[in-house]
Design a protein around this motif. Structure first.
Motif, PDB file in Angstrom:
ATOM      1  N   ALA A   2      -3.328   8.034   4.007  1.00 44.27           N
ATOM      2  CA  ALA A   2      -2.572   9.243   4.350  1.00 44.27           C
ATOM      3  C   ALA A   2      -2.509   9.351   5.860  1.00 44.27           C
ATOM      4  O   ALA A   2      -3.493   9.092   6.552  1.00 44.27           O
ATOM      5  CB  ALA A   2      -3.232  10.492   3.768  1.00 44.27           C
ATOM      6  N   LEU A   3      -1.340   9.689   6.364  1.00 43.94           N
ATOM      7  CA  LEU A   3      -1.201  10.018   7.780  1.00 43.94           C
ATOM      8  C   LEU A   3       0.012  10.912   7.942  1.00 43.94           C
ATOM      9  O   LEU A   3       1.064  10.654   7.381  1.00 43.94           O
ATOM     10  CB  LEU A   3      -1.107   8.775   8.669  1.00 43.94           C
ATOM     11  CG  LEU A   3       0.114   7.878   8.644  1.00 43.94           C
ATOM     12  CD1 LEU A   3       0.099   6.961   9.861  1.00 43.94           C
ATOM     13  CD2 LEU A   3       0.163   7.030   7.401  1.00 43.94           C
ATOM     14  N   SER A   4      -0.203  11.992   8.654  1.00 45.46           N
ATOM     15  CA  SER A   4       0.849  12.985   8.908  1.00 45.46           C
ATOM     16  C   SER A   4       0.382  13.877  10.044  1.00 45.46           C
ATOM     17  O   SER A   4       0.211  15.079   9.876  1.00 45.46           O
ATOM     18  CB  SER A   4       1.123  13.831   7.658  1.00 45.46           C
ATOM     19  OG  SER A   4       2.025  13.205   6.783  1.00 45.46           O
ATOM     20  N   LEU A  44       0.828  -1.198   0.000  1.00 43.60           N
ATOM     21  CA  LEU A  44       0.000   0.000   0.000  1.00 43.60           C
ATOM     22  C   LEU A  44       0.867   1.255   0.000  1.00 43.60           C
ATOM     23  O   LEU A  44       1.889   1.317   0.684  1.00 43.60           O
ATOM     24  CB  LEU A  44      -0.913   0.013   1.228  1.00 43.60           C
ATOM     25  CG  LEU A  44      -1.827  -1.202   1.415  1.00 43.60           C
ATOM     26  CD1 LEU A  44      -2.763  -0.981   2.598  1.00 43.60           C
ATOM     27  CD2 LEU A  44      -2.623  -1.501   0.152  1.00 43.60           C
ATOM     28  N   LYS A  45       0.440   2.238  -0.778  1.00 42.50           N
ATOM     29  CA  LYS A  45       1.127   3.528  -0.809  1.00 42.50           C
ATOM     30  C   LYS A  45       0.573   4.414   0.305  1.00 42.50           C
ATOM     31  O   LYS A  45      -0.630   4.634   0.386  1.00 42.50           O
ATOM     32  CB  LYS A  45       0.926   4.208  -2.160  1.00 42.50           C
ATOM     33  CG  LYS A  45       1.622   3.508  -3.318  1.00 42.50           C
ATOM     34  CD  LYS A  45       1.417   4.276  -4.617  1.00 42.50           C
ATOM     35  CE  LYS A  45       2.131   3.592  -5.774  1.00 42.50           C
ATOM     36  NZ  LYS A  45       1.925   4.332  -7.049  1.00 42.50           N
ATOM     37  N   VAL A  46       1.479   4.899   1.137  1.00 43.40           N
ATOM     38  CA  VAL A  46       1.090   5.732   2.278  1.00 43.40           C
ATOM     39  C   VAL A  46       1.701   7.117   2.113  1.00 43.40           C
ATOM     40  O   VAL A  46       2.918   7.271   2.079  1.00 43.40           O
ATOM     41  CB  VAL A  46       1.554   5.103   3.602  1.00 43.40           C
ATOM     42  CG1 VAL A  46       1.193   6.003   4.773  1.00 43.40           C
ATOM     43  CG2 VAL A  46       0.933   3.721   3.777  1.00 43.40           C
ATOM     44  N   ALA A  47       0.849   8.122   2.002  1.00 42.64           N
ATOM     45  CA  ALA A  47       1.311   9.499   1.813  1.00 42.64           C
ATOM     46  C   ALA A  47       1.547  10.170   3.153  1.00 42.64           C
ATOM     47  O   ALA A  47       0.734  10.057   4.072  1.00 42.64           O
ATOM     48  CB  ALA A  47       0.280  10.285   1.012  1.00 42.64           C
ATOM     49  N   MET A  48       2.667  10.866   3.261  1.00 44.30           N
ATOM     50  CA  MET A  48       2.977  11.646   4.456  1.00 44.30           C
ATOM     51  C   MET A  48       3.865  12.818   4.065  1.00 44.30           C
ATOM     52  O   MET A  48       4.594  12.751   3.074  1.00 44.30           O
ATOM     53  CB  MET A  48       3.630  10.779   5.533  1.00 44.30           C
ATOM     54  CG  MET A  48       4.751   9.898   5.072  1.00 44.30           C
ATOM     55  SD  MET A  48       5.390   8.830   6.409  1.00 44.30           S
ATOM     56  CE  MET A  48       3.912   8.030   6.989  1.00 44.30           C
ATOM     57  N   THR A  49       3.801  13.881   4.835  1.00 50.05           N
ATOM     58  CA  THR A  49       4.493  15.110   4.446  1.00 50.05           C
ATOM     59  C   THR A  49       5.987  15.091   4.721  1.00 50.05           C
ATOM     60  O   THR A  49       6.760  15.744   4.024  1.00 50.05           O
ATOM     61  CB  THR A  49       3.901  16.319   5.185  1.00 50.05           C
ATOM     62  OG1 THR A  49       4.146  16.175   6.594  1.00 50.05           O
ATOM     63  CG2 THR A  49       2.409  16.436   4.931  1.00 50.05           C
ATOM     64  N   VAL A  68       5.314   7.617   0.776  1.00 52.38           N
ATOM     65  CA  VAL A  68       5.499   8.543  -0.341  1.00 52.38           C
ATOM     66  C   VAL A  68       5.372   9.975   0.179  1.00 52.38           C
ATOM     67  O   VAL A  68       4.370  10.308   0.819  1.00 52.38           O
ATOM     68  CB  VAL A  68       4.448   8.307  -1.444  1.00 52.38           C
ATOM     69  CG1 VAL A  68       4.724   9.215  -2.640  1.00 52.38           C
ATOM     70  CG2 VAL A  68       4.425   6.845  -1.875  1.00 52.38           C
ATOM     71  N   PRO A  69       6.367  10.832  -0.074  1.00 57.68           N
ATOM     72  CA  PRO A  69       6.249  12.222   0.376  1.00 57.68           C
ATOM     73  C   PRO A  69       5.201  12.980  -0.425  1.00 57.68           C
ATOM     74  O   PRO A  69       5.092  12.818  -1.638  1.00 57.68           O
ATOM     75  CB  PRO A  69       7.653  12.791   0.133  1.00 57.68           C
ATOM     76  CG  PRO A  69       8.224  11.940  -0.957  1.00 57.68           C
ATOM     77  CD  PRO A  69       7.650  10.568  -0.757  1.00 57.68           C
ATOM     78  N   GLU A  70       4.412  13.783   0.267  1.00 59.04           N
ATOM     79  CA  GLU A  70       3.362  14.562  -0.391  1.00 59.04           C
ATOM     80  C   GLU A  70       3.107  15.832   0.413  1.00 59.04           C
ATOM     81  O   GLU A  70       3.249  15.853   1.635  1.00 59.04           O
ATOM     82  CB  GLU A  70       2.077  13.732  -0.493  1.00 59.04           C
ATOM     83  CG  GLU A  70       0.909  14.422  -1.188  1.00 59.04           C
ATOM     84  CD  GLU A  70       1.238  14.857  -2.603  1.00 59.04           C
ATOM     85  OE1 GLU A  70       1.768  15.988  -2.748  1.00 59.04           O
ATOM     86  OE2 GLU A  70       0.979  14.085  -3.543  1.00 59.04           O
ATOM     87  N   LYS A  71       2.729  16.901  -0.270  1.00 59.09           N
ATOM     88  CA  LYS A  71       2.396  18.147   0.403  1.00 59.09           C
ATOM     89  C   LYS A  71       1.112  17.974   1.203  1.00 59.09           C
ATOM     90  O   LYS A  71       0.201  17.256   0.790  1.00 59.09           O
ATOM     91  CB  LYS A  71       2.225  19.274  -0.613  1.00 59.09           C
ATOM     92  CG  LYS A  71       3.501  19.651  -1.350  1.00 59.09           C
ATOM     93  CD  LYS A  71       3.238  20.772  -2.341  1.00 59.09           C
ATOM     94  CE  LYS A  71       4.514  21.159  -3.073  1.00 59.09           C
ATOM     95  NZ  LYS A  71       4.266  22.240  -4.065  1.00 59.09           N
ATOM     96  N   TRP A  72       1.047  18.672   2.331  1.00 54.44           N
ATOM     97  CA  TRP A  72      -0.126  18.580   3.198  1.00 54.44           C
ATOM     98  C   TRP A  72      -1.414  18.865   2.440  1.00 54.44           C
ATOM     99  O   TRP A  72      -2.399  18.143   2.572  1.00 54.44           O
ATOM    100  CB  TRP A  72       0.023  19.551   4.374  1.00 54.44           C
ATOM    101  CG  TRP A  72      -1.230  19.718   5.175  1.00 54.44           C
ATOM    102  CD1 TRP A  72      -2.179  20.683   5.026  1.00 54.44           C
ATOM    103  CD2 TRP A  72      -1.695  18.866   6.231  1.00 54.44           C
ATOM    104  NE1 TRP A  72      -3.200  20.503   5.927  1.00 54.44           N
ATOM    105  CE2 TRP A  72      -2.924  19.392   6.681  1.00 54.44           C
ATOM    106  CE3 TRP A  72      -1.184  17.721   6.845  1.00 54.44           C
ATOM    107  CZ2 TRP A  72      -3.656  18.814   7.713  1.00 54.44           C
ATOM    108  CZ3 TRP A  72      -1.911  17.144   7.879  1.00 54.44           C
ATOM    109  CH2 TRP A  72      -3.129  17.686   8.301  1.00 54.44           C
ATOM    110  N   GLU A  73      -1.411  19.920   1.623  1.00 56.76           N
ATOM    111  CA  GLU A  73      -2.639  20.333   0.951  1.00 56.76           C
ATOM    112  C   GLU A  73      -3.119  19.326  -0.095  1.00 56.76           C
ATOM    113  O   GLU A  73      -4.256  19.406  -0.562  1.00 56.76           O
ATOM    114  CB  GLU A  73      -2.462  21.714   0.306  1.00 56.76           C
ATOM    115  CG  GLU A  73      -1.309  21.824  -0.668  1.00 56.76           C
ATOM    116  CD  GLU A  73      -0.027  22.339  -0.033  1.00 56.76           C
ATOM    117  OE1 GLU A  73       0.741  23.016  -0.745  1.00 56.76           O
ATOM    118  OE2 GLU A  73       0.203  22.056   1.163  1.00 56.76           O
ATOM    119  N   ASN A  74      -2.262  18.357  -0.463  1.00 56.21           N
ATOM    120  CA  ASN A  74      -2.644  17.357  -1.464  1.00 56.21           C
ATOM    121  C   ASN A  74      -2.982  15.989  -0.865  1.00 56.21           C
ATOM    122  O   ASN A  74      -3.424  15.094  -1.590  1.00 56.21           O
ATOM    123  CB  ASN A  74      -1.519  17.172  -2.482  1.00 56.21           C
ATOM    124  CG  ASN A  74      -1.234  18.431  -3.273  1.00 56.21           C
ATOM    125  OD1 ASN A  74      -2.118  19.269  -3.449  1.00 56.21           O
ATOM    126  ND2 ASN A  74      -0.012  18.580  -3.746  1.00 56.21           N
TER     127      ASN A  74
END
Length: 280
Positions: free
Chosen positions: A118-120, A57-62, A99-105
């Motif tokens: 997503a978790l951050s 699973l792809k997990v987005a975090m800032t 995976v690094p991602e901007k908060w707003e996205n």
């Protein structure tokens, strides 16, 4: 409630990892050790073995919210949130790719299916619960504010005391909406919480609002800023807890997240993960 008490007491008993040679005005963010340097201390940040039989699973975090999610000195994502989701995956049968991602996205791209989770340092809100699949809370991280005790004459204790003050807040956070209800507040919105800390150090802000855990890290890393922290959420408020985000209709994944969180809370694993990021 037991977990909340343990969590808060850990920070007061030990303090958080970081450097403490900050200047009085222009601040620089503290570099964190590489995952190689902290392999023994945070071993679960290493990538798990892949398997054809186990989904990844792809997990987005800032990577911008120490100690929950941050990049170490070598640019690798690490932190409490990553360790927790990997521990959940080990229990519930999935691998994790951060995976690094901007908060707003974060939220939009989960909804679009670009990421599974997503978790951050994401808190529960009614608005988010209406649009996305939110897990049960995995630990207590109440909304708080901080100020320099030597620069601010009037010492605010509660939200209403911020009236008339210059206050910094993170764009898109739950705090931005909360602060809009405080009369006569002079609100400054930023895309980076560290920018608010810097503005406060230079006298452009009186107060900054964020979650307790992030402010506690700043308090430890920048002792010359004389930061005092006041919380304004209590353990009986759902919004004081951090959650994981999935697509609204992904009930199978949401059930796995809740199952894993419950197991990790019951056996004390979450408390142990938090403790790994605390300098004893």
């Amino acid at each position: 409630m037991k977990q909340c008490v343990i969590f808060i007491s850990l920070f007061f008993a030990f303090g958080l990892t970081g450097c403490n040679n900050a200047t009085d005005t222009q601040l620089t963010q503290k570099p964190k050790p590489s995952t190689e340097d902290t392999a023994e201390k945070a071993s679960t940040t290493q990538a798990p073995p892949t398997s054809d039989s186990i989904p990844t699973l792809k997990v987005a975090m800032t990577g911008k919210g120490v100690p929950l999610t941050f990049n170490d000195a070598k640019g690798n994502l690490t932190g409490i949130d990553l360790d927790i989701i990997r521990a959940v995956g080990e229990l519930e049968g999935f691998n994790v790719v951060p995976v690094p991602e901007k908060w707003e996205n974060l939220f939009t791209n989960v909804e679009l299916g670009k990421y599974d989770i997503a978790l951050s340092g994401i808190s529960w809100t009614a608005e988010r619960a209406g649009k996305y699949g939110l897990s049960n809370g995995y630990f207590f991280n109440p909304a708080s504010f901080t100020y320099n005790s030597k620069k601010l004459t009037n010492k605010p204790k509660k939200l209403s005391d911020l009236s008339g003050l210059k206050v910094g807040v993170l764009k898109g956070s739950k705090h931005e909406k909360t602060l809009s209800t405080v009369p006569n507040i002079k609100l400054q919105v930023s895309t980076k919480s560290f920018d608010n800390l810097n503005a406060m150090a230079q006298g452009d802000l009186d107060v900054m609002v964020h979650d307790y855990l992030n402010l506690k890290q700043y308090q430890h890393d920048y002792p010359k800023q004389n930061l005092v922290i006041e919380t304004f959420e209590t353990p009986d408020e759902k919004s004081a807890y951090l959650v994981m985000v999935t697509k609204k209709d992904n009930t199978d994944l949401l059930n796995k997240l809740n199952s894993g969180i419950a197991k990790l809370q019951k056996d004390g694993t979450i408390d142990k993960i938090v403790a790994k990021y605390i300098d004893k």
